[in-house]
Each structure stands twice: as structure tokens, then as C-alpha cells.
Design a protein around this motif. Structure first.
Motif, PDB file in Angstrom:
ATOM      1  N   MET A   1      61.927 130.385  18.943  1.00 47.22           N
ATOM      2  CA  MET A   1      62.113 129.163  18.156  1.00 47.22           C
ATOM      3  C   MET A   1      62.474 127.998  19.073  1.00 47.22           C
ATOM      4  N   LYS A   2      61.950 126.828  18.751  1.00 42.15           N
ATOM      5  CA  LYS A   2      62.232 125.654  19.562  1.00 42.15           C
ATOM      6  C   LYS A   2      63.699 125.230  19.427  1.00 42.15           C
ATOM      7  N   LYS A   3      64.162 124.514  20.431  1.00 38.88           N
ATOM      8  CA  LYS A   3      65.526 123.992  20.429  1.00 38.88           C
ATOM      9  C   LYS A   3      65.771 123.172  19.167  1.00 38.88           C
ATOM     10  N   ARG A   4      66.925 123.360  18.538  1.00 41.47           N
ATOM     11  CA  ARG A   4      67.298 122.616  17.351  1.00 41.47           C
ATOM     12  C   ARG A   4      67.706 121.198  17.741  1.00 41.47           C
ATOM     13  N   ILE A   5      67.111 120.199  17.091  1.00 38.21           N
ATOM     14  CA  ILE A   5      67.489 118.807  17.295  1.00 38.21           C
ATOM     15  C   ILE A   5      68.190 118.331  16.025  1.00 38.21           C
ATOM     16  N   LEU A   6      69.476 118.048  16.134  1.00 35.91           N
ATOM     17  CA  LEU A   6      70.287 117.661  14.986  1.00 35.91           C
ATOM     18  C   LEU A   6      70.324 116.144  14.819  1.00 35.91           C
ATOM     19  N   LEU A   7      70.676 115.736  13.620  1.00 35.16           N
ATOM     20  CA  LEU A   7      70.662 114.318  13.277  1.00 35.16           C
ATOM     21  C   LEU A   7      71.690 113.523  14.082  1.00 35.16           C
ATOM     22  N   SER A   8      72.942 113.992  14.061  1.00 33.98           N
ATOM     23  CA  SER A   8      74.014 113.241  14.736  1.00 33.98           C
ATOM     24  C   SER A   8      75.174 114.179  15.008  1.00 33.98           C
ATOM     25  N   LEU A   9      75.137 114.821  16.150  1.00 35.15           N
ATOM     26  CA  LEU A   9      76.134 115.830  16.508  1.00 35.15           C
ATOM     27  C   LEU A   9      77.326 115.177  17.203  1.00 35.15           C
ATOM     28  N   ALA A  10      78.526 115.713  16.943  1.00 32.28           N
ATOM     29  CA  ALA A  10      79.721 115.227  17.633  1.00 32.28           C
ATOM     30  C   ALA A  10      79.548 115.388  19.136  1.00 32.28           C
ATOM     31  N   HIS A  11      80.063 114.415  19.882  1.00 32.58           N
ATOM     32  CA  HIS A  11      79.878 114.381  21.337  1.00 32.58           C
ATOM     33  C   HIS A  11      81.237 114.172  21.996  1.00 32.58           C
ATOM     34  N   MET A  12      81.760 115.235  22.601  1.00 29.59           N
ATOM     35  CA  MET A  12      83.057 115.163  23.251  1.00 29.59           C
ATOM     36  C   MET A  12      82.931 114.529  24.643  1.00 29.59           C
ATOM     37  N   GLY A  13      84.012 113.855  25.056  1.00 29.94           N
ATOM     38  CA  GLY A  13      83.994 113.168  26.342  1.00 29.94           C
ATOM     39  C   GLY A  13      84.696 113.905  27.460  1.00 29.94           C
TER      40      GLY A  13
ATOM     41  N   ALA B   1      59.089 114.447   7.085  1.00 28.61           N
ATOM     42  CA  ALA B   1      60.333 115.212   7.120  1.00 28.61           C
ATOM     43  C   ALA B   1      60.059 116.711   7.132  1.00 28.61           C
ATOM     44  N   ASP B   2      59.084 117.163   6.327  1.00 29.48           N
ATOM     45  CA  ASP B   2      58.744 118.590   6.276  1.00 29.48           C
ATOM     46  C   ASP B   2      58.196 119.072   7.618  1.00 29.48           C
ATOM     47  N   ARG B   3      57.366 118.261   8.229  1.00 32.42           N
ATOM     48  CA  ARG B   3      56.784 118.642   9.520  1.00 32.42           C
ATOM     49  C   ARG B   3      57.863 118.711  10.605  1.00 32.42           C
ATOM     50  N   LEU B   4      58.779 117.765  10.576  1.00 32.54           N
ATOM     51  CA  LEU B   4      59.888 117.777  11.536  1.00 32.54           C
ATOM     52  C   LEU B   4      60.773 119.003  11.310  1.00 32.54           C
ATOM     53  N   ALA B   5      61.018 119.354  10.047  1.00 28.89           N
ATOM     54  CA  ALA B   5      61.842 120.524   9.739  1.00 28.89           C
ATOM     55  C   ALA B   5      61.186 121.800  10.268  1.00 28.89           C
ATOM     56  N   GLN B   6      59.873 121.869  10.141  1.00 30.09           N
ATOM     57  CA  GLN B   6      59.156 123.040  10.658  1.00 30.09           C
ATOM     58  C   GLN B   6      59.252 123.134  12.173  1.00 30.09           C
ATOM     59  N   ASP B   7      59.487 121.995  12.813  1.00 28.12           N
ATOM     60  CA  ASP B   7      59.645 121.972  14.269  1.00 28.12           C
ATOM     61  C   ASP B   7      61.114 122.068  14.669  1.00 28.12           C
ATOM     62  N   ASN B   8      61.958 122.436  13.707  1.00 29.64           N
ATOM     63  CA  ASN B   8      63.395 122.622  13.934  1.00 29.64           C
ATOM     64  C   ASN B   8      64.107 121.307  14.279  1.00 29.64           C
ATOM     65  N   ILE B   9      63.683 120.241  13.609  1.00 31.48           N
ATOM     66  CA  ILE B   9      64.270 118.917  13.811  1.00 31.48           C
ATOM     67  C   ILE B   9      64.870 118.437  12.485  1.00 31.48           C
ATOM     68  N   GLU B  10      66.136 118.070  12.519  1.00 32.03           N
ATOM     69  CA  GLU B  10      66.841 117.635  11.313  1.00 32.03           C
ATOM     70  C   GLU B  10      66.605 116.145  11.047  1.00 32.03           C
ATOM     71  N   THR B  11      66.326 115.801   9.796  1.00 36.20           N
ATOM     72  CA  THR B  11      66.252 114.407   9.355  1.00 36.20           C
ATOM     73  C   THR B  11      66.992 114.300   8.028  1.00 36.20           C
ATOM     74  N   ARG B  12      67.043 113.086   7.505  1.00 38.07           N
ATOM     75  CA  ARG B  12      67.704 112.881   6.214  1.00 38.07           C
ATOM     76  C   ARG B  12      67.102 111.655   5.551  1.00 38.07           C
ATOM     77  N   PRO B  13      66.828 111.718   4.234  1.00 39.90           N
ATOM     78  CA  PRO B  13      66.396 110.506   3.536  1.00 39.90           C
ATOM     79  C   PRO B  13      67.495 109.450   3.597  1.00 39.90           C
ATOM     80  N   LEU B  14      67.130 108.187   3.425  1.00 36.30           N
ATOM     81  CA  LEU B  14      68.148 107.148   3.323  1.00 36.30           C
ATOM     82  C   LEU B  14      69.000 107.397   2.086  1.00 36.30           C
TER      83      LEU B  14
END
Length: 376
Positions: free
Chosen positions: A1-13, A311-324
């Protein structure tokens, strides 16, 4: 499975654990302590304008306490931007008051000043009094047209509770979002520019208002040797542990924001030739957005595909999106609420999509998202 790309993940410094460890070492694992004080001071220095900041358990809590301090009661109406997350509107109902929803203008997607004034005058005619407060929102980090909104609010002497939950770091005409209204609201939820895991803050104009906010946020306990309560209070203070995360995050706030702005610029460049797909942009240089999320609008006829198909195509590619956001005036829970609409937010909701925008994403991640979007 391809790497998961999330919408907005927490980013620690990297420094967050130092402040957390200090809290454990000194046994400050309570809703108050040095990290809370330090985090508030960091925020006050960052936003400027002589503001006082009170750290709270959530942005929703901040909106609620803002309404409490403005004296909103069950007999009142509060104007709220319709195109927003439910947390902007729900606290109005906590007070037993009635939300009045106002639609958006096309430039920023935020509260339409023309409709705002129309709503104010119509509510006065229908109810015999003006709304008690106005809640504009800086959606997806894009500043609202605050000059026009504040001019109207001041004209009718209605206080503004400014929802900048998505807009920490954004500027309107060189001034930080959250500092225009009588009160401002910030959020540090896990998907925001910076996070405290969960948390928020109320921006106040004076030390007196900040102390009053702290009073209500700590169960409204009176200054007495015993537990004395003369007003209804709430358990809304931020924990010293979570504030430690916030102190570390403040050290990388500008870095994270600049990365999101760079991601937006890359999306804009990569999608500039895509027919029927437009990337949200600032109306002019007066609007300096943090671009918390990069959003696109899809014209099905010109694009040859719908928002849902992308959105469906991105989800199939393991990419998260969200409607407005679905506008509040379309939500079943608010179906009987007064509304002043022009169709803008409904069209945005029907055709808009939030793309992965987190500051941890690489240019290669963004290119992969765009490649899938352009595939038909």
C-alpha cells in the motif's frame, strides 16, 4: 500500500517534551502552572496589540466564555457566519440564545458585510432589538473583511467575537487575526498550525477581562476561605501538560506556517493549467493567510469530473481529503434558525475540497496529490 498522506497532521518541533518533562519533574500536572503562564505570555507577545490571552481547554470554550462575558442570554440573538465549523455556533445555544446565520462573500469565503448589515436591520425590525454579538470567522486561515465588518458592528454598537481558530499567524492589513474584535478566539486542536493536543485561548482587551475569563474558566469560585459560588462557572482551563506542548510549538509556529504557505504556492503552480479547478487565493496583499488548509473548487462542466470523483480517486490512492464545511444554515440541528443567505457558501460546499496541507508533507507528497487530481 502506498504511503498514507493525511490532511493536516500534528507536527512536533522537538522542545515540547522538555516543557512536559519539567512539569512532571516539578509535579505541575494540574490545570494551572508555569507552562500555562508561559504559553499565555508567548501568545501575547506573538499577537501584540497589548492583548491579554487566557489559555483554555478548547476554542469552543473560548467562544462560550466570550459570549458569557458579553452578557449573552436566552432572550438574545447572535449573528454567526454560516460557512464554518459547528463549534462557532454551538456555544450560542449553550447560552440559550438564538443564532442568526449570515452567508459569505466570494472573495474570502467569509461573512458578507452587505448581508451582515441587512441581517442586523431586519432582526431589529422583527424583534425590536439589535443582535447581542457578531461572530465572523477567518475560514481556512483566510482573513475576513474586518474593516467592513468592524465598521458595521461599530455603527450599530454590537460587539464582535472574532473566531480566529483557523487563523493563528494570519494578518489583515498587517494586523494579526483575532485582535480586531472585542474578543478573539484561537484553537490548538491537533490539526491546527500548532497544537496543544486539545486547547484554545480567548484574546481579551484588558487585564480585567482576562481575570474575569479565568474566574469563569475555574468554576467561578469566589475569593473566600471556603468554596463560595455566586455565578455559574466552567472547568475550561488548559492543563499545564498541554500548555507545555504549546510552549514548544510556539518555537516553530512561523516555520510551520511558512511551510503551509509554500505548500499552497506549490499547489497553485501545479494546478494553474487544470481546467475547471481553482485554488483558493487571497483577494489582495491586504489578506495574508496562513493557508492552514489549501482548498480547491471544482467546476464539473469545465473539469470533466466532480469534487466527489476527485476525492474518491485520492482516497483510493491512500490520500485524505475533506469537503468544505457544510454551512450551518443547512444543518438539521439549525433548521429553524433565522438565516440571511446568497447561495455562496452552499456552492462552495457543493464544489469545494480541502487538500492535504500539513507542514510535515514533502513536495513529492504534494506532487503525488496533484498527479491523482489530474488523472481522469
Amino acid at each position: 500500500m502506498k504511503k498514507r498522506i493525511l490532511l493536516s497532521l500534528a507536527h512536533m518541533g522537538g522542545k515540547e517534551q522538555d516543557f512536559i518533562q519539567e512539569a512532571f519533574d516539578t509535579n505541575w500536572v494540574v490545570p494551572l502552572g508555569p507552562n500555562v503562564n508561559g504559553f499565555e505570555e508567548d501568545l501575547e507577545k506573538y499577537i501584540g496589540e497589548g492583548k491579554q490571552v487566557v489559555a483554555l481547554s478548547a476554542g469552543t470554550a473560548a467562544i462560550h466564555l466570550g459570549l458569557v462575558l458579553l452578557g449573552v442570554q436566552s432572550s438574545d440573538e447572535v449573528i454567526c457566519q454560516s460557512f464554518t465549523f459547528a463549534a462557532s455556533a454551538n456555544p450560542i445555544k449553550y447560552q440559550g440564545a438564538t443564532p442568526v446565520f449570515v452567508d459569505s462573500e466570494r472573495d474570502t469565503w467569509n461573512m458578507d458585510p452587505v448581508l451582515l448589515e441587512k441581517a442586523i436591520l431586519d432582526r431589529k425590525e422583527k424583534t425590536g432589538k439589535y443582535p447581542k454579538a457578531i461572530i465572523p470567522v477567518h475560514l481556512y486561515g483566510m482573513p475576513a473583511k474586518m474593516d467592513e465588518i468592524m465598521a458595521i458592528a461599530n455603527k450599530y454598537d454590537i460587539p464582535v467575537l472574532e473566531d480566529a481558530a483557523e487563523a493563528l499567524g494570519s494578518n489583515y492589513k498587517g494586523r494579526k487575526c483575532g485582535t480586531f474584535g472585542h474578543f478573539g478566539v484561537l484553537s490548538f486542536n491537533g490539526n491546527k498550525i500548532i497544537t496543544t493536543s486539545g486547547g484554545g485561548a480567548l484574546i481579551c482587551n484588558s487585564e480585567k477581562e482576562a481575570k474575569e475569563t479565568m474566574f469563569y474558566a475555574t468554576q467561578a469560585r469566589e475569593n473566600a476561605p471556603h468554596y463560595q459560588h455566586e455565578k455559574i462557572g466552567y472547568n475550561y482551563r488548559l492543563s499545564n501538560i498541554c500548555a507545555g506542548i504549546g510552549r514548544g510549538q510556539m518555537m516553530v509556529l512561523d516555520e510551520h506556517m511558512h511551510r503551509r504557505q509554500a505548500i499552497h504556492k506549490l499547489y497553485t503552480e501545479l494546478l494553474k493549467e487544470a481546467k475547471g479547478i481553482t485554488v483558493m487565493k487571497k483577494p489582495s496583499d491586504d489578506f495574508d493567510s496562513n493557508f492552514w488548509l489549501t482548498c480547491i473548487l471544482v467546476d464539473p462542466k469545465k473539469a470533466g469530473q466532480t469534487r466527489e470523483e476527485i476525492a474518491d480517486r485520492l482516497a483510493q490512492d491512500n490520500i485524505e481529503t475533506r469537503p468544505l464545511w457544510k454551512p450551518m444554515h443547512l444543518q438539521p440541528v439549525f433548521k429553524d434558525t433565522p438565516m440571511y443567505v446568497n447561495g455562496v457558501s452552499e456552492a462552495l460546499f457543493n464544489n469545494g475540497l480541502c487538500l492535504p496541507s500539513g507542514s510535515l508533507l514533502t513536495n513529492e507528497d504534494i506532487q503525488r496529490v496533484v498527479q491523482v487530481i489530474l488523472e481522469k
